[in-house]
Design an enzyme around this catalytic site. Structure first.
Site, PDB file in Angstrom:
ATOM      1  N   GLU A 282      -4.897   8.056   1.460  1.00  0.00           N
ATOM      2  CA  GLU A 282      -3.276   7.663   1.503  1.00  0.00           C
ATOM      3  C   GLU A 282      -2.826   8.523   1.495  1.00  0.00           C
ATOM      4  O   GLU A 282      -1.553   9.176   1.915  1.00  0.00           O
ATOM      5  CB  GLU A 282      -3.415   6.990  -0.212  1.00  0.00           C
TER       6      GLU A 282
ATOM      7  N   HIS B  29      -6.865  -1.772 -10.136  1.00  0.00           N
ATOM      8  CA  HIS B  29      -6.072  -1.871  -9.154  1.00  0.00           C
ATOM      9  C   HIS B  29      -5.507  -2.875  -9.371  1.00  0.00           C
ATOM     10  O   HIS B  29      -4.761  -3.700  -8.540  1.00  0.00           O
ATOM     11  CB  HIS B  29      -7.084  -2.770  -8.122  1.00  0.00           C
TER      12      HIS B  29
END
Lengths: 436, 332
Positions: free
Chosen positions: B65, B134
């Site tokens: 990312e 998450h």
């Protein structure tokens, strides 16, 4: 340096004002004398000026909001010392500024101070939600008289609404009166009321209209008038043919000079001149004495259009006994026009000593008016109607107007009012006297 | 909107239509992210886009990312209009330096020489038993940073209209979707439309209490409002903020001035959050209109649990919202 703008007291009776319109926004530069806002008082919509040069740094009260006199409504930065103390604690810098250069804030409104005082006196701190406090202020409910239903006895909106409802119910005893009179009458009334309700429920839905400052003032002052002044009425018929003839001649001859006299102008002048012989007609009840006024200031009721929110204002023609018809005519027209467009200043509506309400233009034959305190009398004029009249023992066709005086019996007795009406009738039936 | 019958499509289709339409309109727009190309998107949002636009504009990235967010920012600085997909906003945390320290500050730091017209988009929020790490709701964490915009649609119509606006915007836009809503169907017209930022939608009108929410919890607020109307006689006004930055304060303030009470529903944690910001703004602008302090419903102040029952209890839900409204109305 921050200069605080507070809600100014724009009339003697003003306790709160509504910001109708801001003419500036945050960041705008202003100069002393600029009109920054239109403020609706209990009497009129007025222009609010600033007295300093600077930049509008904050607008605190938005358009449409009503706040008490003395409430902070905006902050202006005059640009001085701002570099020296960029992040000075707001409280100290604004407090210093308000004592140094801002106009002193007006005393808080009596109603507000009553409830705040009550809050302080109630021993342990009174808990009130902000909107409940605001509603109580607006409806003049004493918070100390309310028991709070919220946590730790906090007075909340529902509690104030309940108090308002209770007061309204307590102030309206019509049900008791109805049961006191003979039985069939309330029964019939109840029937009418029920069928009306049924009709409106099936037809047009009802709605609520928020009260403007003007509507609140009209309501308060007229209830006060009707509740405290012992009204009575006296009516005369006045032959208006002479006035109509003279008016026609004068308007034709002076048309090129823009003169256009109305029947009302003659009535204003007539009333003013009539005061010379009847000082008690131009007077005020002052509790322990009667005030006979030197100046003759005639208030003229002006209805405002529905587009401007409707309502009624009474501009004052000052020293009407010393002004010519032409002067009175122009001044009345200008004030009425200003009332209907820009709104009048408090000064333009104050100090009347007698009031005229004229519904002649609507074809009204006769009505009675409510005295406009602190006046002691008001004249209600109908239309100058063409009708059969008796002149010198002969039936003829002429124009007659009914003029009805409402009088304060504490100041003026029946014969005094009748005598004044006789003088007015004489003046209007021989109107040449009004020209000199 | 035209008078023709409005079709219904899924939230994910609405997102794809927004991206595809903007890519057809502007050759500078491209999409990059994990699995967006060959796999048609981890959640099938970009299904078919590789076939239409080719590998130069639909770009699969490594699981990195920080790298591909930075690549996108560089491209945006040079005048392209990248859409960076995070499979989950939870994964954006490793790209924090790029998305928080570079993108929103670039215009300022470069003295106006480089803008950063980029969209970061992906799933935000818990609710699928994904575990603490998450299940991030990043809105409060990220909305704190000046220079970025943040949109959080609650339905397919808004998803499309807001994403098209986001892609055309000159600033970095954080676009928060929800995995739990991707299959939600809603009316989306065929013809083009855009939804401007900073315009909240009033989903339900009421006189007694305002509920302000954003994204998925808007549906919980609506459910609570219907129960409150039926069971408690309380009519709520439900405001869907649609964008968090800019915040449509005018709509919120006007509603609270009417109802005098307010509950803010924010799926992120309460401390220094979007919810606390909205509550503070209301206190500042509506102080004299309030009948009670602003009540807030947030995720509980714990990491998201894995167990389904605990997870549902930790998040804002209709029961918690109803309870907060009752309390705000002094009916608890």
């Amino acid at each position: 340096m921050a200069i605080e703008l507070t809600m100014p007291r724009l009339s003697d009776t003003m306790e709160s004002g509504t910001i109708i319109k801001w003419n500036v926004k945050e960041g705008d530069a202003v100069s002393a004398g600029d009109v920054v806002a239109d403020v609706e008082t209990d009497k009129a919509t007025m222009e609010m000026q600033v007295y300093d040069d600077g930049t509008v740094s904050r607008i605190v009260v938005p358009e449409g909001k009503t706040v008490a006199v003395g409430t902070l409504i905006a902050v202006i930065d005059d640009g001085e010392e701002s570099a020296a103390a960029p992040a000075a604690p707001a409280a100290t810098s604004t407090a210093a500024a308000s004592t140094a250069s801002a106009p002193p804030p007006a005393a808080p409104a009596p109603a507000a101070s009553v409830s705040r005082g009550a809050a302080i006196d109630a021993g342990p701190r009174m808990r009130v939600s902000p909107v409940a406090r605001r509603l109580a202020d607006e409806h003049r409910i004493d918070l100390a008289s309310i028991e709070g239903s919220g946590p730790a006895g906090r007075i909340v909106k529902q509690d104030v609404l309940g108090a308002i409802e209770n007061r309204t119910a307590a102030a309206a005893p019509p049900t008791r009166i109805e049961t006191a009179v003979a039985l069939p009458v309330p029964a019939a009334r109840a029937g009418i009321a029920a069928s009306t309700t049924a009709l409106s429920a099936a037809g047009r839905p009802g709605s609520e209209v928020a009260l403007s400052g003007m509507r609140q003032t009209i309501a308060r002052r007229l209830v006060e008038s009707k509740n405290t002044i012992p009204h009575y009425q006296v009516t005369v018929r006045i032959d208006m043919d002479p006035v109509l003839a003279l008016r026609k001649d004068l308007n034709a001859q002076l048309a090129t000079q823009g003169v256009k006299l109305s029947v009302n102008d003659f009535i204003v002048r007539g009333c003013a001149v009539a005061m010379a012989e009847h000082p008690f007609m131009n007077a005020s009840w002052a509790g322990d004495r009667i005030l006979l006024h030197g100046a003759v200031n005639i208030g003229v009721a002006v209805a405002l259009s529905a587009e401007r929110g409707g309502g009624l204002v009474v501009p004052t023609i000052r020293d009407a006994d010393r002004k010519s018809l032409r002067w009175i005519s122009e001044e009345t027209r200008e004030l009425a026009e200003k009332a209907r467009t820009k709104g009048l200043s408090a000064e333009e509506m104050s100090d009347s000593t007698f009031t005229i309400s004229n519904l002649g233009m609507f074809g009204v034959e006769h009505f009675t008016a409510v005295i406009n305190p602190p006046n002691s009398a008001i004249l209600a004029c109908g239309a100058a109607l063409e009708q059969p009249v008796v002149r010198n023992g002969v039936l003829a066709v002429g124009h007659e107007m009914q003029a009805t005086l409402s009088l304060d019996h504490r100041v003026i007795d029946g014969a005094m009012g009748a005598a004044w009406l006789g003088t007015l009738k004489d003046l209007l039936e021989h109107p040449a006297t009004l020209l000199v | 909107m035209s008078a023709t019958a409005v079709r219904e499509i899924e939230f994910r289709d609405a997102l794809r239509e927004a991206m595809s339409e903007e890519m057809r309109r502007d050759p500078k727009v491209f999409l990059l992210g994990e699995e967006v190309a060959e796999y048609d998107g981890a959640y099938k949002v970009s299904k078919g886009m590789l076939a239409e636009f080719g590998p130069r504009r639909i770009i699969d990235t490594p699981i990195s990312e920080n790298g591909f967010a930075g690549l996108g920012i560089g491209a945006a600085m040079m005048g392209l209009r990248p859409i960076v997909e995070f499979m989950s906003w939870s994964f954006s945390l490793v790209a924090a330096d790029q998305i928080l320290n570079n993108a929103p500050k670039m215009l300022y730091m470069s003295g106006g020489q480089f803008g950063c017209p980029i969209v970061f988009r992906g799933n935000d929020g818990a609710g699928g038993q994904l575990g603490s790490t998450h299940s991030w709701c990043v809105e409060s964490l990220y909305a704190n940073v000046p220079g970025l915009k943040m949109a959080i649609p609650s339905n397919p119509y808004d998803a499309k209209g807001l994403l098209k606006t986001a892609i055309r915007d000159a600033d970095p836009v954080f676009f928060l979707e929800s995995e739990r809503m991707l299959s939600m169907k809603g009316e989306v017209p065929e013809e083009e439309y855009l939804i401007p930022f900073g315009q909240a939608a009033i989903r339900r009108t009421g006189e007694d209490c305002t509920i302000v929410s954003f994204g998925r919890p808007v549906h919980f607020a609506m459910e609570a409002a219907e129960t409150l109307a039926a069971e408690d006689g309380i009519e709520c006004e439900v405001i869907d903020g649609r964008t968090i930055r800019p915040l449509d304060l005018d709509t919120i303030v006007a509603s609270v001035r009417k109802t005098n009470r307010c509950v803010v529903v924010d799926q992120s944690w309460s401390f220094a959050s979007v919810g606390s910001e909205v509550a503070a703004q209301i206190s500042e602008h509506c102080f004299d209109d309030l009948d009670n302090h602003v009540h807030r419903v947030h995720a509980d102040d714990v990491p998201a649990p894995y167990a389904s029952n605990l997870e549902q209890e930790m998040l804002p839900n209709p029961r918690k919202i109803r309870s907060a409204v009752l309390s705000a109305c002094y009916r608890a």
